[in-house]
Motif scaffolding. Structure first.
Motif: not given
Length: 185
Positions: A151-153, A157-158, A164-167
């Motif tokens: 979560p911190e990384i 990044l954001r 950030v995309w999550m698949l």
């Protein structure tokens, strides 16, 4: 138990399988008549969908009420962010014929080349042939925790302006829970 073949997980098939030969003395314990069996684990979206032909619609537990109850349970598990798997089996009475064809297919360099490139090939056809008409055995769910610091990384990044995309997964509930745990949602 003798391992005869292993078909590794492939995202296109959403399952993996093994073919084993059971010792004669194990048959009274596990039931059935054939010593050679295929065991498969994979995504419920493939294994439980009776239109795929993977599951035998006439097998025990494959009737509409059992499948609806299993589907409901799988969605409950996904909603609390558990990773689900369904497992099934098939007794292989025609194993010798199938095995001879499979050995020929995996010995053919052209079939191997096509399989590696995920082009249509005899190896995949034979795997698909044996991975159908399965009997549902059950389902399982496990907690798949995020690695430490994820979560911190993602937050860093954001902040840096990286999108950030999550698949993930087959179920919306699983995706929502993971996105919440990652502070994406």
């Amino acid at each position: 138990i003798e391992l005869l073949y292993a078909f590794p997980y492939e995202s296109s098939r959403k399952r993996m399988s093994v073919i084993v030969r059971l010792p004669e003395e194990l048959l009274p314990v596990v039931g059935g008549t054939e010593r050679v069996r295929l065991y498969t684990k994979g995504a419920d979206s493939v294994l439980c969908d009776l239109t795929t032909g993977v599951l035998d619609p006439k097998a025990a537990g494959s009737d509409a009420s059992h499948m609806a109850a299993l589907d409901s349970l799988l969605y409950e598990w996904a909603d609390i962010a558990l990773r689900t798997l369904v497992f099934a089996k098939r007794e292989l009475g025609d194993f010798e014929r199938w095995s001879a064809e499979y050995e020929a297919a995996i010995s053919d360099p052209e079939n191997v080349r096509k399989a590696k490139l995920r082009e249509p090939n005899r190896i995949s056809e034979l795997q698909g042939e044996v991975e159908n008409g399965l009997t549902l055995q059950g389902a399982t769910a496990i907690e798949d925790k995020l690695q430490e610091g994820v979560p911190e990384i993602l937050k860093d990044l954001r902040i840096a302006g990286i999108k950030v995309w999550m698949l993930t997964g087959d179920k919306v509930g699983t995706a929502k829970n993971i996105a919440t745990a990652c502070n994406i949602l």
